[in-house]
Design an enzyme around this catalytic site. Structure first.
Site, mmCIF file in Angstrom:
data_model
loop_
_atom_site.group_PDB
_atom_site.id
_atom_site.type_symbol
_atom_site.label_atom_id
_atom_site.label_comp_id
_atom_site.label_asym_id
_atom_site.label_seq_id
_atom_site.Cartn_x
_atom_site.Cartn_y
_atom_site.Cartn_z
ATOM 1 N N LYS A 261 -4.219 -4.340 -9.532
ATOM 2 C CA LYS A 261 -3.037 -3.963 -9.397
ATOM 3 C C LYS A 261 -1.652 -4.351 -10.546
ATOM 4 O O LYS A 261 -1.697 -5.195 -11.239
ATOM 5 C CB LYS A 261 -2.748 -5.047 -8.029
ATOM 6 C CG LYS A 261 -3.628 -4.362 -6.788
ATOM 7 C CD LYS A 261 -3.846 -5.349 -5.672
ATOM 8 C CE LYS A 261 -4.574 -4.883 -4.564
ATOM 9 N NZ LYS A 261 -6.097 -4.550 -5.160
ATOM 10 N N HIS B 252 -6.110 1.295 -0.915
ATOM 11 C CA HIS B 252 -6.170 0.479 -1.634
ATOM 12 C C HIS B 252 -5.176 0.386 -1.811
ATOM 13 O O HIS B 252 -3.294 0.637 -2.153
ATOM 14 C CB HIS B 252 -6.771 0.153 -2.774
ATOM 15 C CG HIS B 252 -8.628 0.604 -2.583
ATOM 16 N ND1 HIS B 252 -9.444 -0.514 -2.047
ATOM 17 C CD2 HIS B 252 -9.593 1.512 -2.682
ATOM 18 C CE1 HIS B 252 -10.342 -0.045 -1.343
ATOM 19 N NE2 HIS B 252 -10.426 1.647 -2.068
ATOM 20 N N TYR C 166 0.904 -0.751 0.359
ATOM 21 C CA TYR C 166 -0.204 -0.262 -0.028
ATOM 22 C C TYR C 166 0.303 1.262 0.247
ATOM 23 O O TYR C 166 1.951 1.082 0.217
ATOM 24 C CB TYR C 166 -1.163 -0.006 1.426
ATOM 25 C CG TYR C 166 -1.976 -1.311 1.190
ATOM 26 C CD1 TYR C 166 -3.614 -0.658 1.307
ATOM 27 C CD2 TYR C 166 -1.509 -2.354 1.493
ATOM 28 C CE1 TYR C 166 -4.484 -1.722 1.204
ATOM 29 C CE2 TYR C 166 -2.278 -3.308 1.737
ATOM 30 C CZ TYR C 166 -3.456 -3.054 1.196
ATOM 31 O OH TYR C 166 -4.620 -4.198 1.569
#
Length: 315
Positions: A286, A255, A247
């Site tokens: 991601k 997020h 993070y």
């Protein structure tokens, strides 16, 4: 950072190969000052049958414990051994000191409760006490009285005054007043009532030791330290398919941006792993981060760490 936090030593209890922190102040300190979140593993006293919201203790990675040791802000204690040793050798002075610390905690809890109660009463005072309507004042008008009615009113007033005087005389004769005020009434001695508490730690019972059992070195420690030093917060990454979830700040506010895996410098990485990890990272919105550190040699210490990000661009 305050001077008390500069000198703070976090106690990490090693129990059955796990690194646990039981003090809530230590948990807040390492999260705020060192960016370590870790994982809560204890049950909530209010609802122990669920596992969605967990409480103390906080379980650290071995990387977390090693990093705190290297920064000299924590020590690792062999908890079972220290407790058994201390309980067997506890003298009267140590026992009294422990009981006094419990009493101090109870007084603190009572003060906090009284303050919260006073604030609540002051806040809801107006709501509990409705406003009384103001009585209206009626001005009587003077009416002319006849002679007969005036005599009747005077007689009624005289009769009421006589009855009131007789009532006063009877009450004074039947219940004489006590005039002896030399000895004021004594209040009974009330024992101090303090709320019962359950101590969450036994730090007051055992001494602040500095024993540091060996912490096994993981291959992921260099990458973990590399990310932590750059302000990233790290949590377990199993739910996203990696070793770590990374993070850019506190997970309460952000997020995760990366799912990270650590590899050895000379470790062979199958191409299929790169493709699947890149696709998986893109699927959960991601980037897949991979990194490794150059090993130490006879001529030099451990070298630089290199990290790369992989994203699946599509067909």
């Amino acid at each position: 950072m305050s001077s008390t936090e500069d000198d703070r030593q976090v106690r990490i209890s090693k129990i059955a190969g796990r690194y646990l922190v039981f003090d809530i102040d230590d948990v807040a300190y390492i999260r705020r000052q060192h960016g370590i979140c870790a994982v809560f593993t204890g049950t909530m006293p209010q609802n122990p049958t669920q596992n969605v919201f967990l409480g103390l203790p906080l379980e650290l990675y071995a990387e977390d414990a090693k990093m705190l040791l290297d920064r000299k802000v924590a020590y690792i204690a062999d908890d079972p051994l220290e407790h058994l040793t201390q309980l067997k050798s506890m003298d009267d002075e140590t026992r009294k000191s422990y009981l006094q610390s419990i009493k101090t905690q109870r007084r603190t809890a009572q003060l906090v409760f009284n303050e919260a109660k006073a604030q609540s009463m002051a806040k809801h005072k107006d709501k509990r006490k409705p406003k009384q309507p103001q009585p209206s004042v009626v001005v009587p008008t003077e009416l002319p009285l006849s002679a007969s009615s005036a005599d009747g009113v005077a007689a009624a007033v005289d009769q009421e005054e006589e009855g009131g005087a007789e009532f006063l005389l009877e009450s004074s004769s039947s219940k004489p007043l006590k005039t002896d005020a030399s000895t004021p009434p004594q209040k009974p001695l009330v024992k101090e009532k303090l709320p019962a508490i359950t101590p969450t730690t036994s730090n007051a019972m055992i001494s602040n030791g500095t024993s540091n059992p060996d912490v096994e070195n993981h291959t992921a420690l260099p990458l973990y330290s590399y990310l932590n030093e750059r302000g990233y917060f790290i949590t377990p990454g199993l739910r996203f398919g990696g070793d770590f979830s990374v993070y850019p700040g506190d997970p309460f506010r952000y997020h995760a941006h990366y799912m990270a895996n650590s590899y050895g410098w000379d470790e062979k990485i199958p191409m299929l792993d790169l493709v699947t990890s890149g696709r998986l990272g893109t699927a959960v919105k991601k980037s897949f981060l991979m990194g490794g550190q150059k090993p130490a040699t006879e001529d030099s210490e451990a070298g630089e760490l290199r990290a790369f990000c992989i994203e699946w661009a599509g067909m």
